[in-house]
Structures are given as C-alpha cells and as structure tokens.
Scaffold this motif. Structure first.
Motif, PDB file in Angstrom:
ATOM      1  N   UNK A 107       0.831  -1.211   0.000  1.00 40.17           N
ATOM      2  CA  UNK A 107       0.000   0.000   0.000  1.00 40.17           C
ATOM      3  C   UNK A 107       0.865   1.260   0.000  1.00 40.17           C
ATOM      4  N   UNK A 108       1.917   1.245   0.833  1.00 41.86           N
ATOM      5  CA  UNK A 108       2.797   2.411   0.921  1.00 41.86           C
ATOM      6  C   UNK A 108       3.508   2.638  -0.408  1.00 41.86           C
ATOM      7  N   UNK A 109       4.016   1.571  -0.996  1.00 44.49           N
ATOM      8  CA  UNK A 109       4.741   1.704  -2.264  1.00 44.49           C
ATOM      9  C   UNK A 109       3.827   2.217  -3.367  1.00 44.49           C
ATOM     10  N   UNK A 110       2.585   1.720  -3.416  1.00 48.37           N
ATOM     11  CA  UNK A 110       1.630   2.188  -4.431  1.00 48.37           C
ATOM     12  C   UNK A 110       1.365   3.681  -4.308  1.00 48.37           C
ATOM     13  N   UNK A 111       1.459   4.206  -3.091  1.00 49.05           N
ATOM     14  CA  UNK A 111       1.123   5.606  -2.837  1.00 49.05           C
ATOM     15  C   UNK A 111       2.357   6.503  -2.707  1.00 49.05           C
ATOM     16  N   UNK A 112       3.540   5.927  -2.976  1.00 52.17           N
ATOM     17  CA  UNK A 112       4.774   6.704  -2.946  1.00 52.17           C
ATOM     18  C   UNK A 112       4.954   7.438  -4.267  1.00 52.17           C
ATOM     19  N   UNK A 113       5.312   8.698  -4.190  1.00 50.18           N
ATOM     20  CA  UNK A 113       5.543   9.487  -5.412  1.00 50.18           C
ATOM     21  C   UNK A 113       6.785  10.349  -5.217  1.00 50.18           C
ATOM     22  N   UNK A 114       7.862  10.011  -5.932  1.00 54.20           N
ATOM     23  CA  UNK A 114       9.107  10.781  -5.881  1.00 54.20           C
ATOM     24  C   UNK A 114       9.600  10.988  -7.308  1.00 54.20           C
ATOM     25  N   UNK A 115      10.639  11.783  -7.452  1.00 58.05           N
ATOM     26  CA  UNK A 115      11.195  12.006  -8.790  1.00 58.05           C
ATOM     27  C   UNK A 115      11.871  10.755  -9.332  1.00 58.05           C
ATOM     28  N   UNK A 116      12.111   9.766  -8.459  1.00 57.33           N
ATOM     29  CA  UNK A 116      12.688   8.498  -8.909  1.00 57.33           C
ATOM     30  C   UNK A 116      11.613   7.443  -9.178  1.00 57.33           C
ATOM     31  N   UNK A 117      10.351   7.779  -8.921  1.00 56.95           N
ATOM     32  CA  UNK A 117       9.279   6.826  -9.111  1.00 56.95           C
ATOM     33  C   UNK A 117       8.681   6.381  -7.788  1.00 56.95           C
ATOM     34  N   UNK A 118       7.860   5.332  -7.846  1.00 55.67           N
ATOM     35  CA  UNK A 118       7.181   4.823  -6.651  1.00 55.67           C
ATOM     36  C   UNK A 118       7.957   3.717  -5.954  1.00 55.67           C
ATOM     37  N   UNK A 119       8.659   2.887  -6.727  1.00 49.55           N
ATOM     38  CA  UNK A 119       9.235   1.661  -6.179  1.00 49.55           C
ATOM     39  C   UNK A 119      10.756   1.699  -6.060  1.00 49.55           C
ATOM     40  N   UNK A 120      11.446   2.357  -6.994  1.00 51.87           N
ATOM     41  CA  UNK A 120      12.906   2.355  -6.986  1.00 51.87           C
ATOM     42  C   UNK A 120      13.509   2.943  -5.702  1.00 51.87           C
ATOM     43  N   UNK A 121      12.948   4.032  -5.147  1.00 51.58           N
ATOM     44  CA  UNK A 121      13.577   4.600  -3.938  1.00 51.58           C
ATOM     45  C   UNK A 121      13.680   3.605  -2.786  1.00 51.58           C
ATOM     46  N   UNK A 122      12.666   2.759  -2.647  1.00 48.99           N
ATOM     47  CA  UNK A 122      12.669   1.816  -1.525  1.00 48.99           C
ATOM     48  C   UNK A 122      13.806   0.803  -1.649  1.00 48.99           C
ATOM     49  N   UNK A 123      14.176   0.470  -2.872  1.00 50.15           N
ATOM     50  CA  UNK A 123      15.289  -0.461  -3.084  1.00 50.15           C
ATOM     51  C   UNK A 123      16.574   0.123  -2.508  1.00 50.15           C
TER      52      UNK A 123
END
Length: 517
Positions: free
Chosen positions: A69-85
């Motif tokens: 849920x958090x990843x789906x709602x993440x919005x950064x200049x790098x995208x939604x999923x890549x920053x968490x990696x």
C-alpha cells in the motif's frame, strides 16, 4: 503523445537482475542454511526453530500488505518503487549479519535474540523486495517483455544464490578456522557489502515507465487506519494455519475450521458492498478477491515455494548426515544453481512456444517426478543425486520466473476489468505467499526431523532421523508440485487473452493521454 510497447534494453534487464541477486544473498542463504545454523551452531532445538519460522510469518502477513500500500502511494522524482530499493539496502545488510551472529546468551536469551533478528531480517526484506517485485510491473507494458525480464531476474537470483549457497560452507571454514560461529559472522560481512553494491546498481539502471494515477483523495494514514481494523482478519487465518500445522490436534483443527468459515462470510459481505461505501484500500482488496487469475496464482505461489523450500531446506542436513560429506553441499548447490540459471533463461522461449500456463503445468509435473525419484536412491549414490537434482531443478527454476511474470498479467487483468491498478499490493501478496511458503517449508523440515527425534547437538539421534531426511528430499516436496499442477489447470488467462488485454490497455491509456492535451 501516445503509448507504445516498451521494449527494454539488455543493460536494464541485467541491472534489474542485480536486485534479485542481492536479495538472494539473504533469501537463499537464510532458506538453505539458517535452519541448520540455528540447530547445529546456535544451539536451538529443532522444535523451537520450527515455531520461530512459523511465528515470524505472522508478521509478514501484515507488513507485506502495508508495504504494498505504501509503495503504491509513494511518489518521488525516482518513481514509486525504486527509492525503496535504495533506502532499505543498509538495513537488509545489517540484519543479515545479525541473524548469523552468535552472542553468548542463555538458551532463553538465544531464542529471544533469534526472534528479534529474524523478524528484523524479514521486515527489511519486505521493505526491499515488495517494491522490487512491483517494479517489474511498471517497467514495461508488454507481457512478453515481462516474461523476458522475469527470466533475467531469476537468472540474477540464482547467481546470487550460487554465491552464498555454493561457497558459504567453504567461506565459513576459511574465516572460522574451526570456529563456525566466527566463520558465519565474517562470511556475512562479505555478503552484506556485496548486497549493498548490487542494490545501488539496480536503483541506478532501472526506470519506471507505467505511472498509474494516484488517488488524490486517498489519505495513506486513513488507509492504514482502515487496514488496522482489518488486522484480525489477516492475522487470525495465519494464526489458525500455523497452530494446525504445528500441533495437528483436534483443538487446532476446530480453531482452523471456525476461522476459515468466519473469513468466508466476511469476504462475501465485503464483496457485496456498494463501491461508494468502500475506502480506497477496501476497493483494492475487493478487486483482488474478485481477480480469479491472482487468487489462483496466490495458491500456486505457496505450493511452489513449499516445493522448492523443502528441497532446499533439507539439503544441508541430507549431505551432512545422509551422504556423509558436508562440504559436498556447496558443490551440489553450485550444480543446482547453474542449471537454475539455464532454466530461468529458457523460460521466455518455452513460454512463447507452449504458453505460460501449459509450461507451468509441465514444469511442476516433471520437477515433481524427478524429485520423487530421490526416494529410491541408495545411500551415498552421488552421481544419481546430482543427475536427479539437476534435472528437477531445471524445471523448478521456471516456476518463480513464470509466477512473477504472471502476477504482472493479473495486474493488467485487474486494470482491464476494474479500471484500477494496485501493482504494489498485487506483488506484495506474491512476495508474501513466497515468504510464507518458505517459512512453512523451513518449519516443516524441522517438524519432520523433530518427529524423527533429531537433535543437532546429540550425534546419537542422527541415524533414526535419516528416513525423515530421505522423505524430505523426495515425496514430501513432490506432493506439493503435483498439487500445484492440478491447481494451474484452472488458471483462466491464455496467451491470446493476455495479448488482447495488453492491446486494450494501451488503447485506453493513449485515449487518456490524448484527452489531457
């Protein structure tokens, strides 16, 4: 500006594969060696270690969904999923080291330490791997490219596994010089450094191309609040399965039956609710619960992970005691993982020829047959062990490759059917069943050994446990493969239907882009 089929460059596929190479320094290492480390080096009993593996999966049931849920709602200049990696890399490396550290505590203190560090490891893995898995669903809009990308991913995964599983016994011996506790710790320092480097490569070389619109009216705090109210409906089924699995008595069976019946009623009532009465997270859950391809894949993911997890979880015991050559474990893992890379890379080609569904069924059946053959092998027949194991592994390597590619297809199906795409949630469920299956597989290995009287600190119990090790290498995992093949017969999406869905989704997205100008 119109959308077209996203063909991924070779360099990006390799960069994406590095992420699962990193994850499998943890996943394959923990799956293959953590059980034997706990019982033979750290000093936990097989029964206590089995319960540990089961209990930790309860936390995974919650954290995977929250992370999706958090990843789906993440919005950064790098995208939604890549920053968490990138953000999760140091924590994953830290807990990998801590899990294989042996402080001089009492028996109870060791058990508490094992719980804390293993939960920390699975939490860090969730924060890293749920977004990593979901990234595949937004790198390309083409189901065939996803299959190819999945092949690269699992070639990377098996390469990471090759490093840790193939060389860990020798590295432990080299660094420890007879002290396994020290050997494990220094080996994990090395793997932790490699892990961080590989995850940085993945972050730097990949790109998110599909950007579903984020619901601006949705408040993550409110959605997590809604989820917290539903936690009993997530935890109770997991708890009931865990208790029934571990105790296998009348009371745990009754508890399991009551919980499952109650869950069925709750789910039916939720699905019947008008959409205007549902929050965004509840709509996501309803979309998933009415997504037949995803539901079937959920079962397939659990069964295939039980199959692979049991096989890998018993290998260290099998070679140490049944074969009588502990260092041969690493050589066997190297052989399996080389074959796994070939199997993963062959998946895309074979899927084009046979279709994903048919290939999945054949992979399950053939791998199950070769695995069952271990039951008739004479003790110490090394040549036959390697031939049967590698034959089974070639087809077993196709299972996770197809599974994660088909999860992307189920995300497409959800968007096509409902106009909504919760990619992170769909993939979080995929990683959840994989980890749950791995946890139950590791626990089943220990439960069977405990039932045969095995005690890793008492050599007199080894002989009586050998038949259990033989079953764990043969019929027990094979049964899960055959069950998976039967379930896959009901999977509804053919190659032709996937092509139709892809074309219609591209047309819809192009219309939306055109209307914005």
């Amino acid at each position: 500006m119109t959308q077209h089929i996203n063909v991924l460059p070779f360099s990006e596929k390799v960069g994406y594969a590095m992420g699962d190479a990193a994850a499998n320094l943890v996943w394959r290492g923990a799956l293959a060696y953590l059980a034997v480390f706990y019982t033979d080096t750290f000093g936990l009993s097989a029964a206590a270690a089995a319960m540990l593996f089961l209990v930790v999966r309860l936390s995974d049931g919650v954290t995977d969904i929250i992370m999706g849920m958090i990843a789906d709602r993440t919005s950064t200049r790098w995208g939604s999923f890549r920053p968490w990696i990138l953000w999760s890399a140091p924590f994953l490396a830290l807990f990998m080291v801590l899990c294989f550290t042996t402080p001089d505590f009492s028996d109870n203190g060791k058990l508490v330490y094992a719980y804390i560090t293993y939960i920390g490891l699975t939490l860090a893995y969730t924060i890293n791997n749920v977004p990593y898995s979901a990234l595949m669903g937004v790198m390309t809009n083409c189901d065939k490219e996803r299959t190819s990308l999945s092949g690269f991913r699992f070639a990377g995964a098996f390469a990471g596994g090759l490093l840790v599983m193939g060389f860990l016994p020798d590295l432990v011996a080299y660094f420890g010089q007879g002290n396994d506790s020290m050997g494990y710790q220094y080996t994990m320092y090395l793997f932790a450094a490699v892990l961080v480097f590989l995850l940085v490569v993945t972050f730097a070389t990949t790109k998110e191309r599909i950007a579903p619109a984020i619901d601006k009216t949705s408040n993550l705090k409110k959605e997590l609040g809604d989820l917290s109210k539903s936690l009993p409906f997530i935890i109770l089924p997991l708890l009931s399965v865990t208790l029934f699995f571990y105790y296998r008595d009348l009371y745990s069976g009754l508890f399991f039956t009551v919980v499952m019946l109650a869950m069925t009623i709750v789910i039916k009532n939720l699905i019947k609710q008008p959409k205007e009465n549902l929050s965004s997270s509840q709509e996501d859950m309803v979309d998933l619960l009415t997504n037949k391809p995803w539901l079937i894949l959920l079962g397939i993911g659990f069964l295939t992970m039980m199959f692979n997890g049991i096989k890998y979880g018993v290998i260290a015991y099998y070679f140490k005691y049944h074969v009588g050559d502990e260092l041969l474990t690493g050589k066997y893992f190297i052989a399996l993982l080389i074959v796994s890379i070939l199997g993963a890379l062959a998946t895309s080609y074979l899927a084009k020829k046979l279709g994903k569904r048919r290939l999945f069924i054949w992979a399950l059946l053939l791998s199950g047959v070769f695995t069952a053959g271990f039951f008739w092998l004479p003790q110490g027949d090394i040549k036959s062990i390697f031939i049967l194991g590698c034959s089974a592994e070639f087809f077993a390597a196709m299972m996770p490759t197809l599974f994660f590619s088909m999860l992307g297809d189920s995300a497409d199906y959800s968007e096509w059917k409902n106009g909504r795409r919760a990619t992170g949630l769909i993939y979080s469920a995929g990683t959840f069943v994989q980890k749950t299956g791995g946890g139950f597989a590791g626990a089943l290995v220990l439960v069977v050994l405990a039932n045969y009287g095995y005690n890793g600190m008492d050599s007199s119990t080894i002989a009586q446990a050998l038949p259990g090790m033989q079953l764990l290498m043969s019929w027990i995992p094979a049964a899960f493969a055959f069950a998976g093949a039967a379930l896959m017969l009901f999977y509804p999406l053919s190659s032709k239907e996937n092509q139709t869905i892809t074309s219609e989704l591209i047309a819809r997205r192009n219309e939306m882009v055109t209307s914005e100008f």
